[in-house]
Design an enzyme around this catalytic site. Sequence first.
Site, PDB file in Angstrom:
ATOM      1  N   TRP A 180       1.174  -1.485  -0.202  1.00  8.67           N
ATOM      2  CA  TRP A 180      -0.013  -0.148   0.265  1.00  8.67           C
ATOM      3  C   TRP A 180       1.026   1.117  -0.027  1.00  8.67           C
ATOM      4  CZ3 TRP A 180      -0.100   3.575   3.837  1.00  8.67           C
ATOM      5  CH2 TRP A 180      -1.526   4.743   3.783  1.00  8.67           C
ATOM      6  N   GLU A 221      -3.309  -2.872  -1.715  1.00  6.71           N
ATOM      7  CA  GLU A 221      -4.781  -2.702  -1.182  1.00  6.71           C
ATOM      8  C   GLU A 221      -4.662  -1.131  -1.985  1.00  6.71           C
ATOM      9  OE1 GLU A 221      -3.969  -1.419   2.462  1.00  6.71           O
ATOM     10  OE2 GLU A 221      -5.508  -0.650   3.301  1.00  6.71           O
ATOM     11  N   LYS A 223      -7.143   3.238  -2.521  1.00  8.87           N
ATOM     12  CA  LYS A 223      -7.288   4.054  -1.519  1.00  8.87           C
ATOM     13  C   LYS A 223      -8.361   5.408  -2.258  1.00  8.87           C
ATOM     14  CE  LYS A 223      -6.519   6.220   2.932  1.00  8.87           C
ATOM     15  NZ  LYS A 223      -5.453   6.458   4.141  1.00  8.87           N
ATOM     16  N   ASP A 254      -9.917  -2.447   1.207  1.00  5.65           N
ATOM     17  CA  ASP A 254      -9.705  -2.132   3.139  1.00  5.65           C
ATOM     18  C   ASP A 254     -11.246  -1.839   3.408  1.00  5.65           C
ATOM     19  OD1 ASP A 254     -10.238  -0.636   5.252  1.00  5.65           O
ATOM     20  OD2 ASP A 254      -7.711  -0.434   5.290  1.00  5.65           O
ATOM     21  N   HIS A 257     -11.556   2.350   2.654  1.00  7.44           N
ATOM     22  CA  HIS A 257     -11.006   3.058   1.631  1.00  7.44           C
ATOM     23  C   HIS A 257     -12.240   3.362   0.533  1.00  7.44           C
ATOM     24  CE1 HIS A 257      -6.918   2.190   2.696  1.00  7.44           C
ATOM     25  NE2 HIS A 257      -7.454   2.044   4.067  1.00  7.44           N
ATOM     26  N   HIS A 281      -8.818  -6.267   4.727  1.00 11.55           N
ATOM     27  CA  HIS A 281      -8.796  -5.486   6.258  1.00 11.55           C
ATOM     28  C   HIS A 281     -10.197  -5.010   6.747  1.00 11.55           C
ATOM     29  CE1 HIS A 281      -4.135  -3.752   4.849  1.00 11.55           C
ATOM     30  NE2 HIS A 281      -3.922  -4.476   5.578  1.00 11.55           N
ATOM     31  N   ASP A 289     -11.697   7.518   6.587  1.00  8.67           N
ATOM     32  CA  ASP A 289     -11.003   6.370   7.068  1.00  8.67           C
ATOM     33  C   ASP A 289     -10.891   6.754   8.595  1.00  8.67           C
ATOM     34  OD1 ASP A 289      -9.703   3.930   6.274  1.00  8.67           O
ATOM     35  OD2 ASP A 289      -8.176   4.677   5.517  1.00  8.67           O
ATOM     36  N   ASP A 291     -10.117   4.071  10.723  1.00 10.40           N
ATOM     37  CA  ASP A 291      -9.155   3.012  11.675  1.00 10.40           C
ATOM     38  C   ASP A 291      -9.684   2.661  12.956  1.00 10.40           C
ATOM     39  OD1 ASP A 291      -8.064   1.735   9.444  1.00 10.40           O
ATOM     40  OD2 ASP A 291      -7.097   3.807   8.779  1.00 10.40           O
ATOM     41  N   ASP A 321      -7.092  -3.858  10.574  1.00 12.68           N
ATOM     42  CA  ASP A 321      -6.926  -3.028  10.333  1.00 12.68           C
ATOM     43  C   ASP A 321      -7.078  -1.627  10.827  1.00 12.68           C
ATOM     44  OD1 ASP A 321      -4.697  -1.242   9.012  1.00 12.68           O
ATOM     45  OD2 ASP A 321      -5.616  -0.949   7.087  1.00 12.68           O
TER      46      ASP A 321
HETATM   47  C1  RNT Z   1      -4.032   2.826   5.318  1.00 16.55           C
HETATM   48  C2  RNT Z   1      -3.899   1.406   5.118  1.00 16.55           C
HETATM   49  C3  RNT Z   1      -2.857   0.904   5.080  1.00 16.55           C
HETATM   50  C4  RNT Z   1      -2.727   0.879   6.303  1.00 16.55           C
HETATM   51  C5  RNT Z   1      -1.415   0.194   6.984  1.00 16.55           C
HETATM   52  C6  RNT Z   1      -0.250   0.460   8.116  1.00 16.55           C
HETATM   53  O1  RNT Z   1      -4.915   3.723   4.731  1.00 16.55           O
HETATM   54  O2  RNT Z   1      -5.501   0.880   5.412  1.00 16.55           O
HETATM   55  O3  RNT Z   1      -3.503  -0.863   5.522  1.00 16.55           O
HETATM   56  O4  RNT Z   1      -3.582   0.818   7.759  1.00 16.55           O
HETATM   57  O5  RNT Z   1      -0.779  -0.345   6.387  1.00 16.55           O
HETATM   58 ZN    ZN Z   2      -5.384  -0.925   5.121  1.00 18.80          ZN
END
Ligand code: RNT
Ligand code: ZN
Length: 419
Positions: A180, A221, A223, A254, A257, A281, A289, A291, A321
């Site tokens: 990523w 990955e 985004k 993810d 994203h 993820h 995003d 998290d 994640d």
């Molecule tokens: C970032 C991505 C990625 C990170 C990790 C730490 O937006 O989601 O996966 O969160 O690599």
């Molecule tokens: Zn991620």
Amino acid sequence: MSRYEEAKKIYAKLDIDTDKALKTLQDISISMHCWQGDDVRGFDTKENLSGGIQTTGNYFGKARNYKELMQDIDKALSMIPGKHRLNLHSNYAIFENGEFADRDKIEPKHFKKWVEFAKERCMGLDFNPTIFSHPKANNLTLSSHDEEIRKFWVNHCIACLRISEYFANELNCQCVMNIWIPDGYKDIPADRYSPRDRFKKSLDEILDTNYDKEKVLVCLESKVFGIGFESYTVGSAEFCLNYAASKGIMPLMDNGHYHPTEMVSDKISSMLLFNKNLALHITRPVRWDSDHVILFDDETREICKEITRCNDISRIKIATDYFDASINRIAAWVIGIRNVQKALLYGLLQPNKKLFDLQKENKFTELMLIQEEIKTYPFGDIWLEFCNRNNVIGTEEWFKEVLDYENNVLSKRNYNFKD
Ligand code: RNT
Ligand code: ZN
């Protein structure tokens, strides 16, 4: 009759075999992200977290070094039922006795202690190049027009392939390596094409190196945007999906994203039709995003329903994640990962055959009715049984262990402001 036995009977009326569901759940391993333990800091730099991702909060007790992080991971695992994997980032390389290697020079030996850790616990390891929080990541990385910088990150990813292979060989199981990059622009760029062209070239160079494709599963990955990269993201969904498809590598989705009304749960079936494997993820985006810690919420359940409906669940590589620094980090791990497992169990307890038939017969009233009624079935008793069978505490009582740990271990960790 025990509560489980009673619940089992209730589910059986809908032709749901709870024992079978528990057995299936037992075999699903989640790749637990190591970075919840220290707010994505890692051990190789004192730089601030960069790349458009952010942790907020400063709850005490953050792991300061590999020993503390390992200790915390163990504590969290002791409260999570089942057998899982550990997902490492390359900035968690372990350097001792004044030794140091920059990201393009890291080697398997810097992860020897992690391999020992994983071996002792019979865990598999997954891996991630760390393409942020580094002086060479202040601007574009794998899509950089500065050849020296672009090459640096290509070499970093190649070094990571070597390390992933080492994990796979040592632990005798496949290693998922996820790429990523944060690359993008805050404001409207003039040239959207060239950075993507260079990213493509960089990925080609990385994948052109010899590595064991049976053992290392590379994924990419995508985004939609990052903090400070609001207007343009090089590794967009279209870029990553097309690239992965053209090269036969695995796509990674993810669920933080995408645009807020776009649901990963709805994307999984399309992805499975065209890909051998799919990596996920799982996270919880709150308005962006962000998290947040994963909850047992609608979208997590919907994602897990899709996973458990798949003919071969092992096609889907499930990783967590998220990073919350505002609450006890160990509890954050445990809550989030247990919630994924709960959601998987919830998926496994769906009367899929019946629901599919209703859909085919256009009986949408009944379809809705059953999907709603099942929400209040004695799900908690089945979950408790899963925890009991795995010798972990099934109720909120596990938090007592976290509190003891907080008092005896976390509260003794002191920081100076440079930590
Ligand atoms: C970032 C991505 C990625 C990170 C990790 C730490 O937006 O989601 O996966 O969160 O690599
Ligand atoms: Zn991620």
